[in-house]
Design an enzyme around this catalytic site. Sequence first.
Site, PDB file in Angstrom:
ATOM      1  N   ASP A 124     -62.379   2.769  29.261  1.00  0.00           N
ATOM      2  CA  ASP A 124     -62.183   1.969  28.061  1.00  0.00           C
ATOM      3  C   ASP A 124     -60.989   1.042  28.310  1.00  0.00           C
ATOM      4  O   ASP A 124     -60.964   0.355  29.326  1.00  0.00           O
ATOM      5  CB  ASP A 124     -62.040   2.860  26.818  1.00  0.00           C
ATOM      6  CG  ASP A 124     -62.195   2.054  25.539  1.00  0.00           C
ATOM      7  OD1 ASP A 124     -62.984   1.098  25.521  1.00  0.00           O
ATOM      8  OD2 ASP A 124     -61.508   2.354  24.546  1.00  0.00           O
ATOM      9  N   ARG A 143     -60.846  -9.018  26.920  1.00  0.00           N
ATOM     10  CA  ARG A 143     -59.782  -8.433  26.094  1.00  0.00           C
ATOM     11  C   ARG A 143     -58.406  -8.534  26.753  1.00  0.00           C
ATOM     12  O   ARG A 143     -57.740  -7.529  26.969  1.00  0.00           O
ATOM     13  CB  ARG A 143     -60.077  -6.964  25.767  1.00  0.00           C
ATOM     14  CG  ARG A 143     -61.411  -6.736  25.098  1.00  0.00           C
ATOM     15  CD  ARG A 143     -61.604  -5.279  24.708  1.00  0.00           C
ATOM     16  NE  ARG A 143     -62.890  -5.082  24.038  1.00  0.00           N
ATOM     17  CZ  ARG A 143     -63.363  -3.910  23.648  1.00  0.00           C
ATOM     18  NH1 ARG A 143     -62.658  -2.806  23.879  1.00  0.00           N
ATOM     19  NH2 ARG A 143     -64.524  -3.823  23.022  1.00  0.00           N
TER      20      ARG A 143
HETATM   21 CA    CA Z   1     -59.692   2.226  23.272  1.00  0.00          CA
END
Ligand code: CA
Length: 447
Positions: free
Chosen positions: A264, A320
Amino acid sequence: MSAVRMSVLLALLSAAAQAQAGVPDVGRQTIAANDGWASMPTAALPGGTTGGSAADTAHVYTVSDRNALVAALAFPDATPKIIRIDGVIDANVDETGQPLTCENYARPDPQTGTPYSLDAFLAAYDPATWGRTNPSGPLERARAASAAAQQARVRIRVPANTTIVGVTRNAGLRGAWLDIRPSSTSGNQPMNVIVRNLTFADTFDCFPQWSPNDGATGNWNSLYDAVSVRNATHVWIDHNNFLDAATADDTLPTYFGRLYQVHDGLVDVTNESDYVTVSWNLMANHDKAMLIGSSDSASADRGKLRVSLHHNLFHDLGQRVPRVRYGQVHVYNNQYSLTTDGAARYGYSWGVGIESQIHAENNHFLVPAAVTPDLFLDRFNGTSLYVAGTLRNGFVRAHAVDPVAAFNAANGEALVNAATWTPTLYNGIDPTWTVPLKVILRAGTFK
Ligand code: CA
Ligand code: CA
């Protein structure tokens, strides 16, 4: 990234590290005045982030394995403490320090006793037969139980008033999720945490969740960030390395037509967190780098999520960098670089989410020709950001680019390039042409 190029990168890092004369003990240091949002003076922390710098001698620990680290942290004891990490600490180990593999974490469905196996999971939830609804039933419950067994080992909770620093050149955490969050999961609290001179490598989830309706074709989503900051204020993440090597994306299989993504975020800042500075880090060879704000519906984040990102080396990151919702995020003097392999996996750098207020100044991009400035950002329900002083692949006026205008032109969008706030917590903004050399020489551990 190929193994060869990763080894070249690591060799460069190692050579740069060895060129330094000694390893300074930075455990007693606090953030400098005006060094980004983490230096914000508040009633609780009039000097901004101080971490465990005030620890008495009984609360300075040198640790070299997972058990000693967890014992020294003593979550949620908020006594000021300094944790010095000696060498590489692997989080995927049992109580006696023996390595645990993904197979070791497999657990049966608690209701039916059905054992977990990836083959059985893939057979059960293949969209061709299961359809595009979320997995449920014995194998999904077995997956969740297995994931819980891994989380119990890799999640390492950090209490308030803590400094964690590397004290050997290779110091770091492998496979760990450093969770900076108070016991309470609503509102925020001054956690006052400093993390420096550590290499975070290969934080991986053995049991990714299949989300068939995430995007047009579904996605495998994983749970653990290298560092997560939740419900926490005053966190300074400085001079660390974050990268995947053994579990890099180009080593992972594809199932149901999608990469079996076991990672992640690198540093995710969510759940009403505030006053965070992420400075002088190397982040490399990873897809999702920094999520600031986890959901459009998390409106309690409004007025919070204030983060500064400066002088970081962002190398071969997919997306991101950061993706922002709600927060006032100062992104300045960062070096973004992509190799041809990295470019093949590139999505965007600045994610313009709902009510986000990105203020991006004097960042430099070193990218293959195909990575045009319109690709540097993407819009996710946001309406504006401020971008100035961006240079691409060079050092003079001819290399100046306007990523917002390019994005609007390429996508028929109408993002407004305007400042909605004025940063005050910074110690000078470097001219963009100085950024590549300065950041490449000085970002990462022990620089
Ligand atoms: Ca996360
Ligand atoms: Ca795009």
